[in-house]
Design a protein around this motif. Structure first.
Motif, PDB file in Angstrom:
ATOM      1  N   GLU A  18      29.114 -52.525 111.317  1.00  0.00           N
ATOM      2  CA  GLU A  18      30.471 -53.061 111.401  1.00  0.00           C
ATOM      3  C   GLU A  18      31.461 -52.107 110.730  1.00  0.00           C
ATOM      4  O   GLU A  18      32.585 -51.947 111.200  1.00  0.00           O
ATOM      5  CB  GLU A  18      30.532 -54.453 110.772  1.00  0.00           C
ATOM      6  N   LYS A  19      31.037 -51.470 109.646  1.00  0.00           N
ATOM      7  CA  LYS A  19      31.905 -50.498 108.961  1.00  0.00           C
ATOM      8  C   LYS A  19      32.241 -49.331 109.885  1.00  0.00           C
ATOM      9  O   LYS A  19      33.368 -48.847 109.903  1.00  0.00           O
ATOM     10  CB  LYS A  19      31.231 -49.968 107.690  1.00  0.00           C
ATOM     11  N   SER A  20      31.266 -48.861 110.672  1.00  0.00           N
ATOM     12  CA  SER A  20      31.521 -47.762 111.609  1.00  0.00           C
ATOM     13  C   SER A  20      32.517 -48.185 112.678  1.00  0.00           C
ATOM     14  O   SER A  20      33.424 -47.423 113.032  1.00  0.00           O
ATOM     15  CB  SER A  20      30.218 -47.301 112.265  1.00  0.00           C
ATOM     16  N   ILE A  21      32.359 -49.392 113.173  1.00  0.00           N
ATOM     17  CA  ILE A  21      33.291 -49.912 114.183  1.00  0.00           C
ATOM     18  C   ILE A  21      34.701 -50.004 113.594  1.00  0.00           C
ATOM     19  O   ILE A  21      35.680 -49.580 114.223  1.00  0.00           O
ATOM     20  CB  ILE A  21      32.834 -51.283 114.716  1.00  0.00           C
ATOM     21  N   GLN A  22      34.808 -50.521 112.377  1.00  0.00           N
ATOM     22  CA  GLN A  22      36.109 -50.625 111.716  1.00  0.00           C
ATOM     23  C   GLN A  22      36.750 -49.251 111.531  1.00  0.00           C
ATOM     24  O   GLN A  22      37.952 -49.078 111.733  1.00  0.00           O
ATOM     25  CB  GLN A  22      35.960 -51.327 110.368  1.00  0.00           C
ATOM     26  N   ARG A  23      35.936 -48.246 111.166  1.00  0.00           N
ATOM     27  CA  ARG A  23      36.439 -46.891 110.986  1.00  0.00           C
ATOM     28  C   ARG A  23      36.967 -46.327 112.301  1.00  0.00           C
ATOM     29  O   ARG A  23      38.045 -45.733 112.355  1.00  0.00           O
ATOM     30  CB  ARG A  23      35.333 -45.983 110.434  1.00  0.00           C
ATOM     31  N   ILE A  24      36.212 -46.531 113.390  1.00  0.00           N
ATOM     32  CA  ILE A  24      36.622 -46.040 114.706  1.00  0.00           C
ATOM     33  C   ILE A  24      37.940 -46.688 115.124  1.00  0.00           C
ATOM     34  O   ILE A  24      38.863 -46.015 115.585  1.00  0.00           O
ATOM     35  CB  ILE A  24      35.515 -46.303 115.751  1.00  0.00           C
ATOM     36  N   ILE A  46      35.039 -48.292 122.765  1.00  0.00           N
ATOM     37  CA  ILE A  46      35.017 -49.274 121.670  1.00  0.00           C
ATOM     38  C   ILE A  46      36.429 -49.777 121.404  1.00  0.00           C
ATOM     39  O   ILE A  46      36.656 -50.984 121.275  1.00  0.00           O
ATOM     40  CB  ILE A  46      34.388 -48.658 120.402  1.00  0.00           C
ATOM     41  N   TYR A  47      37.379 -48.868 121.340  1.00  0.00           N
ATOM     42  CA  TYR A  47      38.760 -49.261 121.055  1.00  0.00           C
ATOM     43  C   TYR A  47      39.340 -50.116 122.180  1.00  0.00           C
ATOM     44  O   TYR A  47      40.026 -51.117 121.924  1.00  0.00           O
ATOM     45  CB  TYR A  47      39.620 -48.018 120.810  1.00  0.00           C
ATOM     46  N   LYS A  48      39.044 -49.754 123.417  1.00  0.00           N
ATOM     47  CA  LYS A  48      39.531 -50.550 124.549  1.00  0.00           C
ATOM     48  C   LYS A  48      38.930 -51.948 124.527  1.00  0.00           C
ATOM     49  O   LYS A  48      39.623 -52.937 124.776  1.00  0.00           O
ATOM     50  CB  LYS A  48      39.207 -49.861 125.870  1.00  0.00           C
ATOM     51  N   ASP A  49      37.632 -52.043 124.223  1.00  0.00           N
ATOM     52  CA  ASP A  49      36.989 -53.358 124.106  1.00  0.00           C
ATOM     53  C   ASP A  49      37.633 -54.175 122.995  1.00  0.00           C
ATOM     54  O   ASP A  49      37.856 -55.379 123.132  1.00  0.00           O
ATOM     55  CB  ASP A  49      35.488 -53.213 123.847  1.00  0.00           C
ATOM     56  N   TYR A  50      37.924 -53.507 121.879  1.00  0.00           N
ATOM     57  CA  TYR A  50      38.565 -54.177 120.755  1.00  0.00           C
ATOM     58  C   TYR A  50      39.937 -54.722 121.158  1.00  0.00           C
ATOM     59  O   TYR A  50      40.281 -55.868 120.862  1.00  0.00           O
ATOM     60  CB  TYR A  50      38.689 -53.212 119.575  1.00  0.00           C
ATOM     61  N   LEU A  51      40.710 -53.907 121.854  1.00  0.00           N
ATOM     62  CA  LEU A  51      42.038 -54.338 122.295  1.00  0.00           C
ATOM     63  C   LEU A  51      41.947 -55.477 123.305  1.00  0.00           C
ATOM     64  O   LEU A  51      42.871 -56.276 123.419  1.00  0.00           O
ATOM     65  CB  LEU A  51      42.811 -53.157 122.900  1.00  0.00           C
TER      66      LEU A  51
END
Length: 95
Positions: free
Chosen positions: A77-83, A56-61
């Motif tokens: 979306e809150k879970s994604i933001q937390r991660i 998830i973090y790599k995709d975000y970056l």
């Protein structure tokens, strides 16, 4: 873990016996040793979550939006933001 009413699962005699020791107090009754979850299973699950969160973090970056990540990984979306926040914090602590 949820609470269940003693009256629904225990005989009256047992409830009265327990009340001699803890009248009206919440108590925790541990699982039998043979029914406890194996640590290896828990560790494997945690590793899966860590791997997923790293993806998830790599995709975000790479430019993925929080909305897209939430839909792709079936999370809020809150879970994604937390991660993302946790990963950013971990990366900052390492540098």
């Amino acid at each position: 873990m949820g609470y269940r009413r003693a009256e629904e699962i225990l005989p009256v005699e047992i409830i009265e016996l327990i009340q001699q020791y803890v009248d009206g107090t919440n108590i925790y009754i541990p699982r039998k040793q043979e029914n406890r979850r194996k640590r290896t299973a828990e560790t494997a699950y945690r590793q899966e979550l860590q791997n997923r969160n790293e993806l998830i973090y790599k995709d975000y970056l790479s430019g993925a939006t929080v909305y897209w990540l939430a839909n792709t990984y079936y999370l809020s979306e809150k879970s994604i933001q937390r991660i993302i926040r946790q990963k950013k914090t971990m990366k900052c602590e390492l540098t």
